[in-house]
Motif scaffolding. Sequence first.
Motif, PDB file in Angstrom:
ATOM      1  N   VAL A  92       0.849  -1.735   0.181  1.00 43.70           N
ATOM      2  CA  VAL A  92       0.630   0.039   0.376  1.00 43.70           C
ATOM      3  C   VAL A  92       0.470   1.275  -0.011  1.00 43.70           C
ATOM      4  N   VAL A  93       1.687   0.788   1.238  1.00 36.42           N
ATOM      5  CA  VAL A  93       2.783   2.530   0.686  1.00 36.42           C
ATOM      6  C   VAL A  93       3.405   2.994  -0.266  1.00 36.42           C
ATOM      7  N   ALA A  94       3.952   1.299  -0.780  1.00 35.37           N
ATOM      8  CA  ALA A  94       4.508   1.238  -2.364  1.00 35.37           C
ATOM      9  C   ALA A  94       3.641   2.016  -3.700  1.00 35.37           C
ATOM     10  N   THR A 143      16.612  10.490  -9.206  1.00 33.83           N
ATOM     11  CA  THR A 143      17.337  10.067  -9.375  1.00 33.83           C
ATOM     12  C   THR A 143      16.848   9.120  -7.990  1.00 33.83           C
ATOM     13  N   ILE A 144      16.041   9.100  -6.682  1.00 36.49           N
ATOM     14  CA  ILE A 144      15.191   8.843  -6.293  1.00 36.49           C
ATOM     15  C   ILE A 144      15.073   7.012  -6.502  1.00 36.49           C
ATOM     16  N   ALA A 145      14.221   7.308  -7.265  1.00 39.68           N
ATOM     17  CA  ALA A 145      13.294   6.072  -8.042  1.00 39.68           C
ATOM     18  C   ALA A 145      14.572   4.690  -8.359  1.00 39.68           C
ATOM     19  N   VAL A 146      15.922   5.571  -8.766  1.00 37.04           N
ATOM     20  CA  VAL A 146      16.888   4.778  -9.467  1.00 37.04           C
ATOM     21  C   VAL A 146      17.537   3.652  -8.169  1.00 37.04           C
ATOM     22  N   LEU A 147      17.827   5.051  -7.448  1.00 35.16           N
ATOM     23  CA  LEU A 147      19.087   4.858  -6.420  1.00 35.16           C
ATOM     24  C   LEU A 147      17.993   3.403  -5.437  1.00 35.16           C
ATOM     25  N   GLY A 148      16.285   4.031  -5.703  1.00 42.04           N
ATOM     26  CA  GLY A 148      15.513   2.543  -4.750  1.00 42.04           C
ATOM     27  C   GLY A 148      15.132   1.251  -6.078  1.00 42.04           C
ATOM     28  N   ILE A 149      15.995   1.490  -6.861  1.00 39.93           N
ATOM     29  CA  ILE A 149      16.114   0.001  -7.796  1.00 39.93           C
ATOM     30  C   ILE A 149      17.130  -0.195  -7.270  1.00 39.93           C
ATOM     31  N   SER A 150      18.320   0.279  -7.679  1.00 39.90           N
ATOM     32  CA  SER A 150      19.362  -0.752  -7.292  1.00 39.90           C
ATOM     33  C   SER A 150      19.818  -0.837  -5.886  1.00 39.90           C
ATOM     34  N   ILE A 151      19.580  -0.060  -4.843  1.00 35.14           N
ATOM     35  CA  ILE A 151      19.863  -0.271  -3.188  1.00 35.14           C
ATOM     36  C   ILE A 151      19.253  -1.670  -3.025  1.00 35.14           C
ATOM     37  N   PRO A 152      19.525  -2.518  -2.824  1.00 31.97           N
ATOM     38  CA  PRO A 152      18.675  -4.148  -2.305  1.00 31.97           C
ATOM     39  C   PRO A 152      18.326  -4.114  -1.207  1.00 31.97           C
ATOM     40  N   ASN A 153      16.917  -4.815  -1.009  1.00 30.21           N
ATOM     41  CA  ASN A 153      15.940  -4.303   0.154  1.00 30.21           C
ATOM     42  C   ASN A 153      17.213  -4.651   1.276  1.00 30.21           C
ATOM     43  N   PHE A 154      17.910  -5.637   1.245  1.00 31.64           N
ATOM     44  CA  PHE A 154      18.839  -6.344   2.773  1.00 31.64           C
ATOM     45  C   PHE A 154      20.012  -5.326   3.150  1.00 31.64           C
ATOM     46  N   VAL A 155      20.568  -4.781   2.092  1.00 34.14           N
ATOM     47  CA  VAL A 155      21.582  -2.900   2.179  1.00 34.14           C
ATOM     48  C   VAL A 155      20.724  -2.273   2.734  1.00 34.14           C
ATOM     49  N   LEU A 156      19.297  -1.805   2.011  1.00 33.25           N
ATOM     50  CA  LEU A 156      18.044  -0.993   2.630  1.00 33.25           C
ATOM     51  C   LEU A 156      18.101  -0.977   4.411  1.00 33.25           C
ATOM     52  N   ALA A 188      11.679  -0.011   4.174  1.00 28.79           N
ATOM     53  CA  ALA A 188      12.490  -1.501   3.669  1.00 28.79           C
ATOM     54  C   ALA A 188      12.551  -2.181   2.895  1.00 28.79           C
ATOM     55  N   LEU A 189      11.447  -2.627   2.838  1.00 30.45           N
ATOM     56  CA  LEU A 189      10.560  -3.396   1.593  1.00 30.45           C
ATOM     57  C   LEU A 189      10.029  -2.217   0.735  1.00 30.45           C
ATOM     58  N   ALA A 190       9.464  -1.517   1.180  1.00 31.38           N
ATOM     59  CA  ALA A 190       8.706  -0.471   0.012  1.00 31.38           C
ATOM     60  C   ALA A 190       9.284  -0.416  -0.658  1.00 31.38           C
ATOM     61  N   THR A 191      10.517   0.536  -0.857  1.00 31.68           N
ATOM     62  CA  THR A 191      11.052   1.510  -1.672  1.00 31.68           C
ATOM     63  C   THR A 191      11.305   0.816  -2.558  1.00 31.68           C
ATOM     64  N   GLY A 192      11.411  -0.194  -2.722  1.00 32.85           N
ATOM     65  CA  GLY A 192      12.056  -0.993  -4.356  1.00 32.85           C
ATOM     66  C   GLY A 192      10.624  -0.723  -5.508  1.00 32.85           C
ATOM     67  N   PRO A 193       9.985  -1.610  -4.266  1.00 28.34           N
ATOM     68  CA  PRO A 193       8.503  -1.745  -5.703  1.00 28.34           C
ATOM     69  C   PRO A 193       8.202   0.458  -5.870  1.00 28.34           C
ATOM     70  N   MET A 194       8.773   0.825  -4.768  1.00 19.01           N
ATOM     71  CA  MET A 194       8.224   1.682  -4.953  1.00 19.01           C
ATOM     72  C   MET A 194       8.594   2.456  -5.928  1.00 19.01           C
ATOM     73  N   ALA A 195      10.187   2.249  -6.176  1.00 17.91           N
ATOM     74  CA  ALA A 195      10.346   3.201  -7.439  1.00 17.91           C
ATOM     75  C   ALA A 195      10.846   2.369  -8.631  1.00 17.91           C
ATOM     76  N   ILE A 196      10.248   1.003  -8.636  1.00 18.36           N
ATOM     77  CA  ILE A 196       9.823   0.672  -9.631  1.00 18.36           C
ATOM     78  C   ILE A 196       8.203   1.089 -10.530  1.00 18.36           C
TER      79      ILE A 196
END
Lengths: 321, 310, 340
Positions: free
Chosen positions: B106-108, B133-146, B178-186
């Motif tokens: 939902v957040v994503a 830029t935020i979106a590409v960063l969000g896609i590039s940083i793996p969720n476990f790193v974040l 941590a979990l929502a950032t990747g999907p949010m970026a996509i």
Amino acid sequence: MEPSTDKLNEQTVERKKEIPTDWFRPLQQNNEGENTVVRPSLSYWKDAWIRLRSNYIAMAGLIFLILLGFMAIFGPYLTPYSVSDQVLADQNQPPSSTYWFGTDNLGRDVFTRTWYGARISLFVGIMAALIDFAIGVLYGGISGYKGGRTDNVMMRVVEVLYGLPYLLVVILLLVVLGPSLSTIILALTITGWVGMARIVRGQVLQIKNFEFVQASKSFGAKTSRIIRKNLLPNTMGPIIVQMTLTVPTAIFAEAFLSFLGLGIQSPFASWGVMANDALTTILSGHWWRLFFPAFFISATMFAFNVLGDGLQDALDPKLRR
Amino acid sequence: MIRYIFKRFLMMILTIWIIATLTFVLMNAIPGSPFNEERTSNEAVQENLERHFNLDEPPIVQYFAYLKSIVTFDFGPSIKKPNDTVNDLLARGFPISAELGIISIVVALFSGIALGVIAALRHNGFIDYLAMTIAVLGISIPNFVLATLLIQQLAVNTGIFPVATWQSPMHMILPTLALATGPMAIIARLTRSSMLEVLTQDYIKMARAKGLSPTKVVIKHALKNALMPVVTILGTLLAGILTGTFVIEKIFAIPGMGRYFVESINQRDYPVIMGTTVFYSAFLVFALFLVDIAYGILDPRIKLHKEERG
Amino acid sequence: MIPINKILEIRNLHVTFSTYGGEVKAVRGVDLDLHEGETLAIVGESGCGKSVTANSIMRLIPTPAGKISNGTIRFKGMDLAKATDKQMRNIRGVDISMIFQDPMTALNPTLTIGTQLTEGVRQHQNLSKKEAEQRAVEMMNLVGIPNPHERLKQYPHQFSGGMRQRIVIAIALIGEPDLLIADEPTTALDVTIQAQILELFETIQKETNVAIILITHDLGVVAKVADRINVMYAGKIIEAGTREEIFYQPKHPYTKGLLQSIPRLDQKGEKLLPIDGTPPDLFSPPVGCPFTARCPHAMVVCEKVYPLRHQPTDSHYADCWLYDERAHTTNLNPKKEEMT
């Protein structure tokens, strides 16, 4: 002296008289030359390269990746330590002149391990992209070329495979096959080629349409020209972009699996393994152990993503002006 | 429309069956799985296993018994946790994982769509570049790193948030982030590009030519069309969120299904691996099925298309 | 003498687009007049600036790339070139409406026809849903769509191309505008449908007395419905006149070329002659007459100075040097024409 045209273009009847009568002689047209558009028409690849070059972020990504590739090859030789050398007296040393990126809890050199991890990541990413490409071209090519029923059946298979949850299948396979570099690549490509096959099939269908156009001889261009100007740009563009974007997906998957303990095994290093080992440092404050693998994995994925985006913009014929 | 749903439904059953069969075949091939000769040390566990998987019968009978157990939703005992069945673990862990997953998606969705729309409306402007830029960063940083970064910076170093576990809303913020950032970026990237495409359409110009206000043009005419592609990738995103829970739950010590699954992998607790994989797959395939139907309802063109064909 | 019923007056309109390659001067000093209830056609090849001119009146040129850099657009005493966005919103759909080229893309695929027809009047005139739908039904009757009540609930994909264009026209007319801008309204349609739509324009004009600006590259369309014709080339109007003047006494070589490139029923056995070459690059438009490079009668002066206006009648003008007394008259009969 002839009057300047700028002045004459201010339309007034008085100025009309300033125009020399001599100018009303017929103009010698030097035919074709003048009509053609002035700007030079560049070849597709050259044009794409120029556009990519003007995209600073994508170029920064490309340069980063070249440097990373260089360090992945030579980096581990720059130190006297190997990936698995443990100097037990020097556990958890912060970065210093002896250990440029510090050491981990077993006294292993993080600098060496980081570049070794780069090797693994780049190798996995590039191999996955190449294998996807090979299978995808073969499968998608046959499907699109044969068409009809064969195409229908082959695409149904793709549709089912596409519905499978990618990482779950990969995890299952790794549990069975046992974790190693080759099984990771195998597991990643066993369902990963589906996306590429879809794209290739679409491109092949397009090629077939080009042949129709050609057969009907509706335009008189040479075959080689059609291939060079229309076919290659239209078909290779999406494939190259897909390959560029497969690499970070594979790198992420490898790190993710290693992080779960299903990837490269100790003593060998991968960024995922290093990040997993460094989880305990959240509390202990040995930041370098987490920072270097985390930074390089993120930066590498970032570089591939921006390069892929840049290529997409540069290669998309729709954007050509 | 009914034909379309029926076709999709058959496809879903087929996919689940393939996964179940694949799991069975693979599990039969490895040492240490309940199907192999190797015995477990615990007598009671071994007995349970034999009973559940019909180990004294030939493989084909085992296979059908296994399919039946999946249909009846009975995934058998755990090897390493003698007191638990796979069903117990699912019942305990899944609600927590589902909570984490639903909040994250939902957040994503909301933040991703908002970011994408704003970027598209300010195309080539500062906000556009910033958002992308935020979106590409969000896609590039793996969720476990974040996740580890967030814990280190916001929990350990500054103490704003609790470090781990799943108790109060405050506990939920970091894992969700941590979990929502990747999907949010996509979602943001997809929304932006499809919004840009939609905004060049004639019907948008037509809407403006009617004298509608910019907000009305965007919300009523552009947004619904622009979100169509987002609906199609919901299934994939859900799969990403689901596999993301494996690492997030591990890092934040959240007692969800993902953590049990990772534990079962590390301990080679095969019945749990099998049961969870099939359960997760069925769940995802079902979600894909729902997304397909939702798409058919949202896009009026799909209905006619399918009716014409049928 | 200024006619009282003039509703639109464009003077010296310049529109530029900034692109990566530089600034494109799409419209370079257009003058245009329109009177109540008449149909004015703007004719020209694609890229000549006719659509940009039309979009400028509606202030629908894509921003920030495109902008009106100079000139005035007087409509009902107001300069649209300088109107605020809010003022424009109250004009669009109420005083001026627009029809687009491709009816397949001009309707929103996810909204019902009823919604798309009524949303404009509901916003501008505060009609209730019922009143608005009543108006929509009237409009659909006017444009000739059977079963309007049922059709209101349907989606665009359930209509044929011709029907969709009728709906687009109905949407444009529902606010009872004084001016209707139709940008290539028949280009995307089958020939038989084209004729029907053109007839529809005539019916509408009779019933509502709306003024129409018809943008087209198709002189066949123009011959049927236009009262006056403006011929546009490379961002300028190079010839303007009544329909009869343009068709029977064309002055500009470009207009003549256009006429020779369309099939005509009244002149049998005549060959169709395409105009050789391409229009000039509008990144750096030529100083003189833009048609020089393609003109069979080109003179040295054409290349250097933009032509003075030749005005045979009050309603007719052409920007061309051939009508200067110093021009060689033989030039008017070039070899190309003699050969045919």
